[in-house]
Design a protein around this motif. Structure first.
Motif, mmCIF file in Angstrom:
data_model
loop_
_atom_site.group_PDB
_atom_site.id
_atom_site.type_symbol
_atom_site.label_atom_id
_atom_site.label_comp_id
_atom_site.label_asym_id
_atom_site.label_seq_id
_atom_site.Cartn_x
_atom_site.Cartn_y
_atom_site.Cartn_z
ATOM 1 N N TYR A 233 0.826 -1.207 0.000
ATOM 2 C CA TYR A 233 0.000 0.000 0.000
ATOM 3 C C TYR A 233 0.861 1.258 0.000
ATOM 4 C CZ TYR A 233 -4.956 -1.134 0.187
ATOM 5 O OH TYR A 233 -6.239 -1.493 -0.151
ATOM 6 N N LEU A 234 1.923 1.243 0.795
ATOM 7 C CA LEU A 234 2.789 2.418 0.885
ATOM 8 C C LEU A 234 3.406 2.735 -0.469
ATOM 9 C CD1 LEU A 234 3.913 4.498 2.894
ATOM 10 C CD2 LEU A 234 5.863 2.964 3.260
ATOM 11 N N GLY A 238 0.942 5.527 -1.006
ATOM 12 C CA GLY A 238 1.537 6.484 -0.092
ATOM 13 C C GLY A 238 1.020 6.400 1.324
ATOM 14 N N HIS A 239 0.215 5.368 1.634
ATOM 15 C CA HIS A 239 -0.225 5.146 3.020
ATOM 16 C C HIS A 239 -0.168 3.654 3.318
ATOM 17 C CE1 HIS A 239 -4.253 3.618 1.845
ATOM 18 N NE2 HIS A 239 -4.214 4.558 0.905
#
Length: 378
Positions: A233-234, A238-239
């Motif tokens: 997800y990151l 970006g989270h």
């Protein structure tokens, strides 16, 4: 005839879990444990824009219907996209949020959304539809929505003020295969050869796959999967993802017998993982993550291994999420998904109804085109 009544619940913990399960018995994603874990971990709350607002219907103090529901302040994590509707409202100086939504948060998976145990279900549907209309007007909601419900529920609601919406997903169905080769032999020679070539790349890279389910899954293995999930997800968004580590830990504690982890190992090191849930006849492939970009690893771990698991465990259906036309050549058939939408503003309701009618025509053509691309022998 006794009157129907209702109650809203702001916490699923206030609804007896055994009673809830009599309405949602074999669907892990609408189980009391799954929805409770979402709330208890803080993944759904007023702060995250998913304020629990579950609906219960009674007759003579006896529970006759349940629906998991949420008051939404955005449209993230729904997968039935209404961003254009929200933008149109904003452009006309109207508030699209809040809206009420019956759904499983962050899960584009069809299942029970309104479960009724009553001798006259049509009467209960009419009551629910009128209740939602009245409450929307009183509370200032733009409308109410029921996402990824059954065809029966969507069409029943569409008899009233709701509008039917169609989508298309790709799912695998077990035709009583005894092994993966049985499945391959149902395909044309060219498609069969292409899949064998993809799987050979995994073997050539010295990658092995291991399945773990139920009590076989250790806390360390769950933590390893969580790390892959968050890393993916990151990198992509970006989270760290909609779901936190506490949620997955709670699932392991509460419903371990319905969890399946698959790990891909290279040189005895785990390089990728998937997380799935299962019912008595269906595998729900939900999340994946990898530390290495290896050609065809996603296809192997997320599709072919899921198919093998279904065959080995006599599961009839493999649901591996939304979108993905690349699934067609790998034996996943196009199927309709259904949702129901009611808008309080009559002008917008008419415009959206026209849009949905044209969208349905497009979806019918699209599904037919996808069906023609399936790799199976004629």
């Amino acid at each position: 005839m006794s009157e129907l009544s209702h109650r809203w619940f702001s916490r699923i913990a206030d609804i007896d879990s055994a009673l809830w399960q009599t309405f949602f018995s074999d669907d892990p994603l609408t189980s009391h444990a799954f929805l409770w874990a979402l709330e208890h971990s803080g993944c759904v709350s007023q702060a995250t824009g998913w304020q629990p607002m579950h609906l219960a219907i009674y007759q003579d103090q006896q529970l006759v219907a349940l629906s998991p529901g949420y008051l939404k302040s955005h449209s993230y994590g729904e997968y039935v996209f209404d961003w254009a509707w929200a933008e149109a409202y904003q452009q006309h100086g109207l508030e699209y949020y809040p809206k009420w939504l019956s759904a499983v948060p962050f899960s584009p998976v069809e299942g029970h959304r309104i479960s009724i145990k009553h001798s006259e279900p049509a009467r209960v549907y009419q009551y629910i539809e009128q209740l939602l209309q009245d409450t929307a007007k009183q509370q200032g909601w733009s409308g109410w929505h029921v996402n990824f419900c059954s065809e029966q529920v969507a069409k029943q609601l569409a008899k009233g003020s709701a509008m039917l919406r169609l989508g298309v997903q790709f799912q695998w169905f077990n035709q009583d295969h005894h092994c993966f080769n049985d499945f391959l032999h149902s395909m044309s020679a060219r498609k069969r050869k292409a899949i064998k070539k993809e799987r050979a790349k995994i073997s050539a890279a010295n990658i092995t796959i291991q399945w773990y389910q139920g009590e076989q899954i250790t806390p360390a293995q769950m933590n390893l999967f969580i790390a892959f999930y968050q890393r993916t997800y990151l990198k992509r968004s970006g989270h760290l993802g909609y779901l936190n580590s506490q949620f997955f830990t709670l699932l392991q504690q509460l419903m371990a017998d319905q969890l399946v982890l698959m790990f891909a190992k290279q040189n005895n090191q785990v390089i990728a993982a998937t997380f799935s849930l299962k019912s008595h006849n269906t595998l729900y492939g939900r999340y994946w993550g990898a530390s290495h970009d290896i050609d065809c690893l996603h296809f192997e771990l997320c599709y072919y291994q899921g198919i093998e698991f279904c065959i080995a465990n006599n599961l009839k259906h493999f649901h591996c999420g939304a979108q993905g036309e690349h699934k067609i050549s790998r034996g996943f058939s196009p199927v309709y998904t259904y949702s129901a939408h009611a808008m309080i503003d009559t002008t917008f309701a008419a415009a959206i109804a026209d849009y949905l009618q044209r969208e349905q025509q497009h979806m019918a053509i699209y599904k037919q085109q996808c069906q023609a691309l399936l790799p199976f022998k004629q």
